[in-house]
Design a protein around this motif. Structure first.
Motif, PDB file in Angstrom:
ATOM      1  N   LEU A  43      63.842  93.786  11.154  1.00 12.28           N
ATOM      2  CA  LEU A  43      65.018  93.143  10.689  1.00 12.28           C
ATOM      3  C   LEU A  43      64.761  92.294   9.651  1.00 12.28           C
ATOM      4  CD1 LEU A  43      68.022  92.180  11.464  1.00 12.28           C
ATOM      5  CD2 LEU A  43      66.873  90.502  12.814  1.00 12.28           C
ATOM      6  N   SER A  44      63.758  91.563   9.418  1.00 13.50           N
ATOM      7  CA  SER A  44      63.385  90.861   8.361  1.00 13.50           C
ATOM      8  C   SER A  44      63.240  91.611   7.015  1.00 13.50           C
ATOM      9  CB  SER A  44      61.956  90.000   8.424  1.00 13.50           C
ATOM     10  OG  SER A  44      61.981  89.191   9.721  1.00 13.50           O
TER      11      SER A  44
ATOM     12  N   SER B 211      66.942  92.955   6.172  1.00  8.49           N
ATOM     13  CA  SER B 211      67.611  91.711   5.602  1.00  8.49           C
ATOM     14  C   SER B 211      67.291  91.360   4.228  1.00  8.49           C
ATOM     15  CB  SER B 211      67.250  90.527   6.639  1.00  8.49           C
ATOM     16  OG  SER B 211      68.035  90.944   7.849  1.00  8.49           O
TER      17      SER B 211
ATOM     18  N   TRP C 273      68.601  94.669   1.832  1.00  9.20           N
ATOM     19  CA  TRP C 273      69.918  94.964   1.903  1.00  9.20           C
ATOM     20  C   TRP C 273      70.837  94.425   1.026  1.00  9.20           C
ATOM     21  CZ3 TRP C 273      74.709  93.512   4.138  1.00  9.20           C
ATOM     22  CH2 TRP C 273      75.807  94.324   4.303  1.00  9.20           C
TER      23      TRP C 273
ATOM     24  N   HIS D 175      75.940  95.544   7.928  1.00 10.79           N
ATOM     25  CA  HIS D 175      74.389  95.216   7.678  1.00 10.79           C
ATOM     26  C   HIS D 175      73.680  96.119   8.650  1.00 10.79           C
ATOM     27  CE1 HIS D 175      70.856  92.957   7.774  1.00 10.79           C
ATOM     28  NE2 HIS D 175      71.357  92.420   6.523  1.00 10.79           N
TER      29      HIS D 175
ATOM     30  N   GLY E 217      71.057  95.659   9.947  1.00  9.42           N
ATOM     31  CA  GLY E 217      70.525  94.732  10.809  1.00  9.42           C
ATOM     32  C   GLY E 217      70.996  94.257  12.139  1.00  9.42           C
TER      33      GLY E 217
END
Length: 173
Positions: A38-39, A42, A45, A54, A56
């Motif tokens: 996710l990091s 993020s 993107w 998104h 994520g």
């Protein structure tokens, strides 16, 4: 009028503490992996269009489900003070290898946890088995609770969250 020692002894109960231990290390590991992913997505993107979703979001939904699984995989461990003599005997049975320490840091934690744990009851060998599958953070949680029931002197710990909730309700006691 002061209470008699008999009255005090009749009311006295050993200190207890219950901690929740996650026994699903695989779920915790998957949560870590998804958090890293996710990091990464993020930071990389950028939407090309207002309708872009998104990437994520799907990861966050997976993480939410895994957090629920991790909470469901937590089991309570209730630890209780074993008494002065038993605690002293336990410390003596696990002397430090180094004069700068109070006890053997390898053997004493599992012995203290096994001796203190009243639910579930476990032997020292079972504590060793448990330590082979839960991580150091969960072991520390158990040891800290066992240590606290034997050594903490704050009878009623301060809770900022509880105080804030009571203040919001108008009860500042």
């Amino acid at each position: 009028m002061a209470s008699s020692i008999e009255d005090i002894l009749a009311k006295a109960k050993p200190r207890e503490r219950t901690v929740m231990v996650c026994i699903a290390g695989d779920v915790a590991g998957e949560l870590d992996r998804l958090q890293d992913e996710l990091s990464r997505v993020s930071s990389d993107w950028e939407p090309q269009d207002l309708t872009d979703v998104h990437p994520g979001r799907a990861l966050a939904e997976q993480m939410k489900a895994l957090r629920e699984q991790a909470r469901a995989a937590e089991v309570p461990f209730k630890l209780r003070y074993v008494g002065d003599k038993s605690y002293s005997d336990l410390m003596a049975a696990h002397p430090a290898k180094d004069d700068s320490q109070a006890f053997d840091s390898e053997t004493f934690p599992r012995a203290l946890i096994a001796a203190s744990c009243v639910d579930p009851v476990m032997t020292e060998d079972q504590a060793v088995e448990l330590f082979e599958v839960i991580n150091e953070g969960e072991i520390k949680k158990l040891f800290d609770a066992a240590w606290d029931v034997h050594n903490a002197s704050d009878i009623v710990p301060f809770s900022l969250a509880a105080s804030a909730l009571l203040a919001a309700l108008g009860d500042e006691s």
